[in-house]
Structures are given as structure tokens and as C-alpha cells.
Design a protein around this motif. Structure first.
Motif, PDB file in Angstrom:
ATOM      1  N   GLY A  36      30.350  10.173  44.771  1.00  0.00           N
ATOM      2  CA  GLY A  36      29.840   9.353  43.692  1.00  0.00           C
ATOM      3  C   GLY A  36      28.811   8.393  44.145  1.00  0.00           C
ATOM      4  O   GLY A  36      27.729   8.922  44.354  1.00  0.00           O
ATOM      5  N   GLU A  37      28.821   7.387  44.297  1.00  0.00           N
ATOM      6  CA  GLU A  37      28.003   6.460  44.665  1.00  0.00           C
ATOM      7  C   GLU A  37      28.161   5.576  46.110  1.00  0.00           C
ATOM      8  O   GLU A  37      27.548   5.227  46.538  1.00  0.00           O
ATOM      9  CB  GLU A  37      27.773   4.989  43.782  1.00  0.00           C
ATOM     10  CG  GLU A  37      27.346   5.388  42.228  1.00  0.00           C
ATOM     11  CD  GLU A  37      27.186   4.264  41.554  1.00  0.00           C
ATOM     12  OE1 GLU A  37      27.284   3.164  42.027  1.00  0.00           O
ATOM     13  OE2 GLU A  37      26.535   4.446  40.164  1.00  0.00           O
ATOM     14  N   THR A  38      29.245   6.340  46.657  1.00  0.00           N
ATOM     15  CA  THR A  38      29.663   5.804  48.025  1.00  0.00           C
ATOM     16  C   THR A  38      28.958   6.876  49.190  1.00  0.00           C
ATOM     17  O   THR A  38      29.108   8.190  48.981  1.00  0.00           O
ATOM     18  CB  THR A  38      31.201   6.069  48.001  1.00  0.00           C
ATOM     19  OG1 THR A  38      31.669   4.999  47.245  1.00  0.00           O
ATOM     20  CG2 THR A  38      31.403   5.308  49.488  1.00  0.00           C
ATOM     21  N   THR A  56      18.584   8.208  50.690  1.00  0.00           N
ATOM     22  CA  THR A  56      18.858   7.065  51.086  1.00  0.00           C
ATOM     23  C   THR A  56      19.821   6.220  49.899  1.00  0.00           C
ATOM     24  O   THR A  56      20.556   5.274  49.977  1.00  0.00           O
ATOM     25  CB  THR A  56      17.997   5.855  51.314  1.00  0.00           C
ATOM     26  OG1 THR A  56      16.880   5.827  50.604  1.00  0.00           O
ATOM     27  CG2 THR A  56      17.375   6.353  52.988  1.00  0.00           C
ATOM     28  N   GLY A  57      19.731   6.833  48.623  1.00  0.00           N
ATOM     29  CA  GLY A  57      20.719   6.357  47.350  1.00  0.00           C
ATOM     30  C   GLY A  57      20.910   7.257  46.572  1.00  0.00           C
ATOM     31  O   GLY A  57      20.349   8.624  46.919  1.00  0.00           O
ATOM     32  N   ILE A  58      21.847   7.308  45.927  1.00  0.00           N
ATOM     33  CA  ILE A  58      22.598   8.264  45.242  1.00  0.00           C
ATOM     34  C   ILE A  58      21.549   8.993  43.983  1.00  0.00           C
ATOM     35  O   ILE A  58      21.411   9.828  43.508  1.00  0.00           O
ATOM     36  CB  ILE A  58      23.906   7.955  44.458  1.00  0.00           C
ATOM     37  CG1 ILE A  58      24.476   9.100  43.553  1.00  0.00           C
ATOM     38  CG2 ILE A  58      23.797   6.734  43.280  1.00  0.00           C
ATOM     39  CD1 ILE A  58      24.881  10.246  44.519  1.00  0.00           C
ATOM     40  N   ASP A  59      20.462   7.869  43.634  1.00  0.00           N
ATOM     41  CA  ASP A  59      19.466   8.342  42.866  1.00  0.00           C
ATOM     42  C   ASP A  59      18.105   8.752  43.381  1.00  0.00           C
ATOM     43  O   ASP A  59      17.265   8.822  42.729  1.00  0.00           O
ATOM     44  CB  ASP A  59      19.207   7.141  41.785  1.00  0.00           C
ATOM     45  CG  ASP A  59      20.523   6.843  40.900  1.00  0.00           C
ATOM     46  OD1 ASP A  59      21.152   7.908  40.448  1.00  0.00           O
ATOM     47  OD2 ASP A  59      20.710   5.620  40.733  1.00  0.00           O
TER      48      ASP A  59
END
Length: 259
Positions: free
Chosen positions: A193-195, A224-227
Motif C-alpha cells: 500500500g503506502e507503507t 522513495t515514495g509509492i507515487d
């Protein structure tokens, strides 16, 4: 007569020899002790990624106009797995060939010459160098380090990979990883997910290509980020085609390491 012999033998004593270690340089090719065999994947290619096995000078690595930076605390020693940095053993030479072949295969889709031949000039946008040797104590942790976009940007176009552990696969994957940083790639991470689960996603070169797979690969993956998603192979090709601009700001780059 018997008594005189006894007296003579009693006067003899022996001293133990000092402990000595014999270091032999078994260069079957008859070359100089620290000469590195010349390997090149694409000799005619304009862009070079130089694998430097024979040590490097002391640097204030990452300095900016001789400010900041991290000292390498002296010269970097040659690649070594047997404790003798005065010459390359046959085993070390075979390791070098294996490491070269691993990195060569990784960069085979691109017009980049992976080579052990010193390009003599590390002109930005044309050549990068990965120094393979030492234990990395000067840096502190990880298996290697390089500046993101150092190949064509304001950061160093010299990166480092330590020569331990004594695994050609680990070192080969680490060299490809740090070369990827120099060409503009960041880490590819695993998210639930976002974790963030793991900054270094297994099986990917820009994660940990030596874990859970026979061969790390370039891939489309999160950073470095989900997006934040990038295509590693596409970015390398973009970097290879880049023209050099000197209109950079120091904040445009950072260093990244492989664990």
C-alpha cells in the motif's frame, strides 16, 4: 669416548624459527603483479563505465570546490581477497573476470562500454569509474556508494564498491547498482500500500539484485515514495544520450549506497 659424546650432545640447543608467511604471486600470464587484464564489452562505444580494480588515489570524495566531501582516509587499496595487496593471485584475476562478465551482461542492452581499460579521462557525460577495493571503513556502511547522476551531473563520476564479502556475484551486482546511481537511478523499493516494506527491493539491480534471484534485473518500480515510479532501463538510455550542462546547483544531487 661415550661420556664426551654425551657432554657434547647436552650442549646443543635449538631456537624456534620466527613465524613467516609466504606470499606468492602466481601470475600465470607473466604480467606485472598488479596489472589488470583488459576487458571491454563495446570498445567502440563513446560512453564508458570503467571498472577499476588496481586501487585509487586518496580523494576528498564529493567535494565541491574543495569544500565538504568525505575523505577516503588515504588511497583505496587494490581488489583483494587473500590479504596480499602487492599482487593479484590467479583466484583474484578469475574473480575480476567474473565480476566484469556480470556487469557486462547488465549493461548489454545499452551502448555503454563496460571496461577494465582506463579511459584516461573521466569527462562528464562520457565516462564513469567504479573503484572496486577496500573495506569501505572510510564511508562507514553499505556495500558501495555513488552519486546519483554523477555520470553527467555535478556530483562525482567516481563511485566505490568494497571487495568484501568475497562473493563475485555480490560485488558484480553492487557495481551495477552503483553504476546505475551514477546514471541517474535511485533505489527501487517494496511497498505494501503506502507503507514502505523494504527500501531495497529484492531481485532488482536498484534494490538488492543478489537476493532471491539468480540474476538482478532492471525494472519498472517504485522509488522513495509509492507515487514515485521509474523505468530503470529507460532512464539509463536517457542518461547515455544526455548532453552536458554546467548549469547545476549542488542540491540537484545526492549520494546513495547499496546495503
Amino acid at each position: 669416548m661415550r661420556k664426551s659424546i654425551q657432554r657434547f650432545t647436552k650442549s646443543l640447543h635449538f631456537e624456534s624459527l620466527e613465524s613467516r608467511r609466504l606470499l606468492a604471486c602466481d601470475r600465470l600470464d607473466g604480467a606485472e603483479p598488479l596489472s589488470v587484464p583488459a576487458y571491454s564489452s563495446l570498445p567502440a562505444a563513446e560512453k564508458k563505465m570503467f571498472l577499476d580494480f588496481d586501487g585509487d588515489i586518496h580523494r576528498n570524495w564529493g567535494s565541491w570546490a574543495d569544500l565538504f566531501g568525505t575523505s577516503t582516509n588515504g588511497p583505496i587499496p587494490p581488489y583483494d581477497v587473500d590479504g596480499d595487496t602487492s599482487c593479484f593471485s590467479q583466484h583474484e584475476l578469475e574473480n575480476m573476470r567474473s565480476i566484469f562478465e556480470i556487469v557486462k551482461e547488465k549493461f548489454s542492452p545499452f551502448q555503454i562500454d563496460v571496461t577494465t581499460v582506463d579511459p584516461l579521462s573521466l569527462e562528464d557525460g562520457r565516462a564513469g569509474k567504479i573503484v572496486i577495493g577496500g573495506d569501505g571503513a572510510w564511508y562507514g556502511s553499505g556495500g558501495g556508494v555513488a552519486h546519483v547522476r554523477g555520470f553527467y551531473g555535478p556530483g562525482e563520476n567516481v563511485g566505490y564498491v568494497w571487495d568484501s564479502p568475497n562473493s563475485t556475484r555480490y560485488v558484480g551486482e553492487a557495481v551495477a547498482h552503483e553504476a546505475g546511481h551514477m546514471l541517474g537511478l535511485k533505489h527501487q523499493s517494496l511497498y505494501d500500500g503506502e507503507t514502505l516494506v523494504n527500501e531495497y527491493r529484492r531481485e532488482l539491480i536498484m534494490g538488492r539484485g543478489d537476493v532471491n534471484t539468480l540474476d538482478g534485473r532492471w525494472a519498472i518500480g517504485t522509488s522513495t515514495g509509492i507515487d514515485s515510479t521509474f523505468d530503470a532501463a529507460a532512464l539509463i538510455e536517457t542518461a547515455r544520450r544526455k548532453t552536458i550542462s554546467r548549469n547545476f546547483n549542488r542540491t540537484d544531487w545526492h549520494c546513495a549506497r547499496m546495503r
